[in-house]
Structures are given as C-alpha cells and as structure tokens.
Design a protein around this motif. Sequence first.
Motif, short mmCIF file in Angstrom:
data_model
loop_
_atom_site.label_atom_id
_atom_site.label_comp_id
_atom_site.label_asym_id
_atom_site.label_seq_id
_atom_site.Cartn_x
_atom_site.Cartn_y
_atom_site.Cartn_z
N ARG A 23 0.62 -1.23 0.15
CA ARG A 23 0.61 -0.50 0.42
C ARG A 23 0.77 1.24 -0.11
N PHE A 24 2.16 1.27 0.57
CA PHE A 24 2.44 2.33 0.86
C PHE A 24 4.05 2.64 0.55
N ALA A 25 4.49 1.34 -0.94
CA ALA A 25 6.07 1.63 -0.96
C ALA A 25 6.43 2.50 -1.72
N THR A 26 5.82 2.90 -2.86
CA THR A 26 5.64 3.90 -3.47
C THR A 26 6.31 5.67 -2.46
N LYS A 27 4.84 5.60 -1.30
CA LYS A 27 5.48 6.37 -0.44
C LYS A 27 6.04 6.85 -0.04
N ALA A 28 6.40 5.40 0.64
CA ALA A 28 8.03 5.44 1.65
C ALA A 28 8.83 5.52 1.06
N GLY A 29 8.94 4.62 -0.02
CA GLY A 29 10.20 5.39 -1.02
C GLY A 29 11.00 3.86 -0.79
N ARG A 30 11.72 3.64 -1.98
CA ARG A 30 13.10 3.01 -2.17
C ARG A 30 13.77 2.39 -0.47
N GLU A 31 14.34 3.65 -0.05
CA GLU A 31 15.28 3.36 0.87
C GLU A 31 14.87 3.02 2.23
N VAL A 32 13.38 3.48 2.42
CA VAL A 32 12.25 2.56 3.45
C VAL A 32 12.20 1.22 3.13
N VAL A 33 11.57 0.95 1.97
CA VAL A 33 11.10 -0.37 1.34
C VAL A 33 12.66 -1.28 2.00
N GLU A 34 13.78 -1.16 0.99
CA GLU A 34 14.69 -1.76 1.29
C GLU A 34 15.46 -2.27 3.04
N LYS A 35 15.28 -0.92 3.39
CA LYS A 35 15.47 -1.50 5.30
C LYS A 35 14.51 -2.56 5.83
N ALA A 36 13.33 -2.12 5.61
CA ALA A 36 12.46 -3.01 6.05
C ALA A 36 12.47 -4.28 5.67
N LEU A 37 12.48 -4.63 4.34
CA LEU A 37 12.63 -5.32 3.61
C LEU A 37 13.61 -6.81 4.66
N THR A 38 15.46 -5.52 4.46
CA THR A 38 16.32 -5.89 4.90
C THR A 38 16.52 -6.89 6.39
N LEU A 39 15.40 -6.56 7.10
CA LEU A 39 15.52 -6.34 8.83
C LEU A 39 14.22 -7.86 8.61
N TYR A 40 13.47 -7.85 7.19
CA TYR A 40 12.33 -8.80 7.36
C TYR A 40 13.24 -10.30 7.35
N VAL A 41 13.68 -10.16 6.57
CA VAL A 41 14.83 -11.38 5.38
C VAL A 41 15.48 -12.05 6.47
N ALA A 42 15.52 -11.36 7.80
CA ALA A 42 17.08 -11.39 8.32
C ALA A 42 16.25 -12.24 9.26
N ALA A 43 15.22 -11.82 10.55
CA ALA A 43 14.25 -12.42 11.50
C ALA A 43 14.01 -13.79 10.26
N GLN A 44 13.74 -13.29 9.05
CA GLN A 44 13.81 -15.27 8.53
C GLN A 44 13.97 -16.16 8.41
#
Length: 137
Positions: A23-44
């Motif tokens: 829902r918010f990827a474009t509004k949040a921006g590439r940097e926010v999304v990449e950091k969130a995904l990096t944390l998510y992947v590490a948690a998995q």
Amino acid sequence: MSPYRPMKVPFVSEKQFWQKLARFATKAGREVVEKALTLYVAAQRPETPLWAKSIIYSALAYFILPTDAIPDVTVGVGFVDDLGTLVAALGAVAMCITPEVKAEAKQKVEDWFGEDKPFEAEAETITDEGVRVITIE
C-alpha cells in the motif's frame, strides 16, 4: 520458544507487513522499503539469534502500526520516523545482516522499483554567465 521459528508478535502479522509494503511502497520510497525488507529477511533466517529477532520484530511492528510519532499519511515526512526506527534496528543487528540477506532484499526491491541506477550526467556545459548546466536523460 525456539530460536529457529519466527517469533509470534500478537499485534503484528506477516500479512499486515506485506499489505503495508504494498500500500505504501511508492510513498515510503525505495530506501524505507529496502531497509524493512532487509530486516524481514534477516528475521526469517534460522541462524538469526532470538535477541536480534526481538529487535527486528519491534522495528517492523513500529513500521506496520498506523499510530506512530509522525503519521504515515503526512506528506513528505510521514515515513521519516519509520526510517529512523529501521536504521536503528539495522545498526543494532548489523552482525546478522549477511551478504545473502542484503542480496535477497535488494532483489525484491529491484523487482518492485526497477534497477537502481546511479545518477549520470549526459552532457555538461558552462554558459557565458559562468553557470554550469547539466543535461540529464
């Protein structure tokens, strides 16, 4: 609780995480999304220690929850506090962010946003007034 299973956080779900990103990827921006995904992947990853998963899930919970210091719908600055939280979490768990984690998150971001190309000037000229003009594509 086994450190090899994702930690269950009562007010955060995987579905909520993906919905927020979509829902918010474009509004949040590439940097926010990449950091969130990096944390998510590490948690998995099973090798990520429980203490690190606790930090990661806390930061992702802050990212997901609609009530935070600066509401996400605030134009221009809505995700600044989320970015700060994600960056702080990344710093705290940096030893768990392997090259594989970075590559997986980066690939997902590129799938969504396209390849991140560095800024390149096509041509540069200097006017009679001494103003440098850069033409970009």
